[in-house]
Motif scaffolding. Structure first.
Motif, short mmCIF file in Angstrom:
data_model
loop_
_atom_site.label_atom_id
_atom_site.label_comp_id
_atom_site.label_asym_id
_atom_site.label_seq_id
_atom_site.Cartn_x
_atom_site.Cartn_y
_atom_site.Cartn_z
N THR A 59 42.16 -41.73 6.25
CA THR A 59 43.34 -41.30 5.62
C THR A 59 44.46 -42.20 6.16
O THR A 59 44.44 -42.75 7.52
N GLU A 91 47.85 -40.09 2.47
CA GLU A 91 46.59 -40.49 1.49
C GLU A 91 45.35 -39.44 2.09
O GLU A 91 45.43 -39.61 3.36
N GLY A 92 44.47 -39.08 1.09
CA GLY A 92 43.21 -38.70 1.77
C GLY A 92 43.29 -37.14 2.06
O GLY A 92 44.02 -36.28 1.38
N ARG A 93 42.91 -36.57 3.16
CA ARG A 93 42.71 -35.25 3.20
C ARG A 93 42.54 -34.93 4.93
O ARG A 93 41.70 -35.69 5.52
#
Length: 397
Positions: free
Chosen positions: A255, A274-276
């Motif tokens: 991420t 972005e992502g988690r």
């Protein structure tokens, strides 16, 4: 009676054991005569140092990461009250670094004694007032980074390049075995970008420090951050990436996120691009709540109250610094000036405390000339900013 760890933190004691001189012999003989109650701990500390010189205590990479995290936490807690210790020179300095490191590791992980690792205060503190950025190798060697914006790259097998120049392995005394940690120290007025051996990119802001292995080993990838950094983590579903700060632990798989955890700031901010990621307290209390962030979330951890607040934010306000741009919306003037202090290695003295609470909005391109940037801030906030000497500015209405 002094604790065992007190002697392990004393470089005069280390030097006496490793390379005694008549002067040191006299000093410690006098100490024993005047403080006979310390004899037992002195003898125990001597045995430990000698044993550690002969046989390295087998701390793995994870244990050393935790050890460094505890050391950094202590350094940040000490603040201006810490004592600066003189360092021995030459090979003895590096021997002392290794000995004290493993001695502290032994105590922390095997004897569970509470220690006060003041030695690392001098060796690993961020130089906030000028100076050069430096890379501290696992052997204790310092590599001075001459450029203001340095690029440090590690290949998958740990081969180092600095500003695209390979470091000759013949003079590279460190190794890539498990537990081999490097540390990048960036003072105010400088920044750096690091490409780690797993492909992760870290943008390290001014006044920051990053501790990391030359090559990641084991089931996790772990680093320690003090200051601010933007991470672009290379995906690896089998090996989570963990970032430790003084207060928090951040767990990711792959991420992009920013962490601001400066020692003197009361709030630690983590924003996800972005992502988690999963965020929780960096302590031994497993019952503390963790938080799952989604893109655009900002997690603000208050060091005083211990509370964490999540909210959606404009990402540009938190990550454009990696492109040399400072964007802010309804932000206190004092906070904007603090960011400029770190970027340019300058200081502001706000004459009226109320001025610091003034909220301003804008977008600044951080040029090489601080005067131009300061002039724009003064116009935006309708204040007067005057240079009082080389690096100090007065702010008044």
């Amino acid at each position: 009676m002094e604790k065992l760890s007190t002697f392990l933190e004393d470089l005069r004691f280390i030097e006496w054991v490793v390379q005694p001189t008549p002067e040191l012999q006299g000093f410690w003989n006098d100490h024993l005569r005047n403080h006979p109650e310390d004899r037992e701990n002195i003898e125990a500390a001597k045995r430990l140092v000698i044993r550690l010189r002969i046989r390295e205590i087998p701390l793995d990479e994870k244990e050393k990461i935790v050890l460094f995290s505890r050391i950094i936490k202590h350094i940040e807690h000490q603040g201006n009250r810490r004592k600066r210790m003189a360092l021995v020179s030459g090979w003895l300095r590096y021997a002392a670094v290794a000995i004290v490191f493993f001695a502290l590791g032994y105590l922390l992980f095997h004897q569970k004694e509470s220690i006060d690792p003041r030695f690392f205060t001098e060796e690993y503190a961020v130089p906030s007032n000028g100076g050069s950025a430096k890379l501290i190798r696992s052997t204790g060697d310092d590599i001075i980074l001459e450029q203001d914006k340095s690029l440090i790259t590690y290949s998958p097998d740990g081969q180092l390049q600095i500003n695209q120049v390979p470091i000759d392995k013949a003079s590279d005394r460190s190794n890539t075995k498990a537990g081999s940690l490097n540390q990048l120290v960036i003072p105010y007025g400088k920044s750096s970008r690091v490409l780690l051996s797993d492909g992760t990119t870290v943008h390290l802001n001014a006044g920051s420090r990053l501790v990391y292995p030359e090559v990641f080993h084991g089931s996790t990838r772990e680093v320690i951050l003090s200051g601010e950094a933007f991470f672009e983590v290379s995906p690896d579903a089998e090996r989570p990436f963990l970032v430790y700060t003084n207060d928090l632990r951040i767990r990711v798989l792959g991420t992009k996120f920013n962490v601001s955890a400066y020692p003197l700031d009361n709030v630690v901010e983590t924003v996800l691009a972005e992502g988690r990621i999963s965020l929780g307290r960096n302590d031994e209390n497993r019952n503390v709540k963790s938080y799952e962030l989604k893109p655009g979330d900002l997690a603000s951890f208050n060091r005083t109250s211990g509370e964490t607040v999540l909210r959606q934010v404009d990402l540009d306000n938190y990550i454009l610094w990696t492109e040399g741009i400072l964007k802010f919306e309804s932000t206190h003037l004092s906070r904007v000036l603090k960011r400029l202090e770190r970027y340019y290695d300058i200081r502001f003295n706000i004459q009226d405390a109320l001025l610091g609470t003034m909220q301003i909005s804008g977008k600044l391109v951080l040029t090489d000339d601080p005067g131009e940037t300061i002039e724009r801030i003064a116009r935006t906030a309708s204040v007067t900013i005057e240079k009082s000497n080389e690096n100090y500015y007065m702010v008044r209405k």
